[in-house]
Design an enzyme around this catalytic site. Structure first.
Site, PDB file in Angstrom:
ATOM      1  CE1 TYR A 202     -28.367   3.369  -8.508  1.00 52.02           C
ATOM      2  CE2 TYR A 202     -28.858   1.111  -9.164  1.00 52.02           C
ATOM      3  CZ  TYR A 202     -29.248   2.441  -9.035  1.00 52.02           C
ATOM      4  OH  TYR A 202     -30.515   2.827  -9.417  1.00 52.02           O
TER       5      TYR A 202
ATOM      6  CE  LYS B 299     -31.070   3.726  -6.128  1.00 50.79           C
ATOM      7  NZ  LYS B 299     -32.007   4.862  -5.878  1.00 50.79           N
TER       8      LYS B 299
END
Length: 255
Positions: free
Chosen positions: A154, A158
């Site tokens: 993640y 991102k």
């Protein structure tokens, strides 16, 4: 009515931040294409907007599929008559360190969060250009800016969205298309409950309290607060803002 006369495509708009943003954009005068993997959820968001006197149309698509995205963006533009704003909000969470994350989990995280942002933006650019320019808002995260234990994929995905946003801002500025990224902190939605339960060892309130300690403001964010930040970046209030990485995190990254 900061978006009067404009058409917006919002991905992942069937719930949470996406739904709050779709409703706010509609209240500010935009016609909204509500795109979500779950057509029923997209339909509920669109119906709520219409019931409030706004204009919205539900569309289903998997943002990690080029074919789905192409069809969805074309349909959105056809139904709304133009396209001025894109909010790449759709995303998936991912847990695990590099030592134990599965390849499948890693790939899905990048397919939705990064590839999805690329595919939707690529499909939308000709329509934004035809409208004389516009705004793209990409959903990043504080996870792009700080390390978070157990969230390797993640954080990496991102972080890629942040870098992609800066590159897009430079590439698209000559077309009058502004591109910015939002980096929210933890926002409480029903989708966050499994993580909060895990952090609270089965106690939701304890999990929420433990998470809130990371934020100087003393609480988690609300979908409406992220929606208002997206509204700013989408509107003419941000006419001189492009390539910005905009944190909405209750002070988390200021520590």
């Amino acid at each position: 009515m900061r978006l009067e006369g404009r058409a917006a495509l919002i991905t992942g708009a069937g719930s949470g931040i996406g739904r709050a943003t779709a409703e706010l954009f509609a209240a500010e005068g935009a016609s909204v294409a509500v795109l979500d993997l779950d057509l029923a959820s997209a339909g509920m968001t669109a119906a709520a907007i219409v019931d409030s006197g706004g204009v919205a149309t539900p569309i289903t698509a998997d943002v990690s599929s080029a074919e789905d995205v192409s069809r969805g963006v074309e349909l959105a533009t056809e139904r709304l008559g133009r396209l001025d704003i894109v909010y790449n909000n759709a995303g998936v969470d991912s847990t695990g360190s590099v030592a134990n994350a599965t390849e499948e989990n890693w790939d899905r995280c990048f397919d939705v969060n990064v590839k999805g942002t690329f595919l939707v933006s690529r499909a939308a650019i000709p329509h934004l250009d035809a409208s004389g320019g516009g705004s793209i808002v990409n959903q990043a995260s504080v996870a792009a800016l700080v390390g978070i234990q157990g969230f390797a994929a993640y954080c990496a995905a991102k972080g890629a969205v942040v870098s992609l946003t800066r590159s897009m801002a430079l590439d698209l500025a000559p077309m009058g298309i502004r591109v910015n990224a939002l980096c929210p902190g933890t926002v409480y939605t029903p989708l966050m409950e499994p993580l909060m339960l895990e952090r609270g060892e089965g106690d939701l309130q304890l999990g929420l309290a433990r998470t809130a300690t990371k934020y100087p403001i003393g609480r988690l964010g609300e979908p409406s607060e992220i929606a208002r930040a997206a509204l700013f970046l989408a509107s003419d209030d941000a006419s001189f803002v492009t390539g910005s990485i905009f944190t909405v995190d209750g002070g988390m990254t200021a520590q």
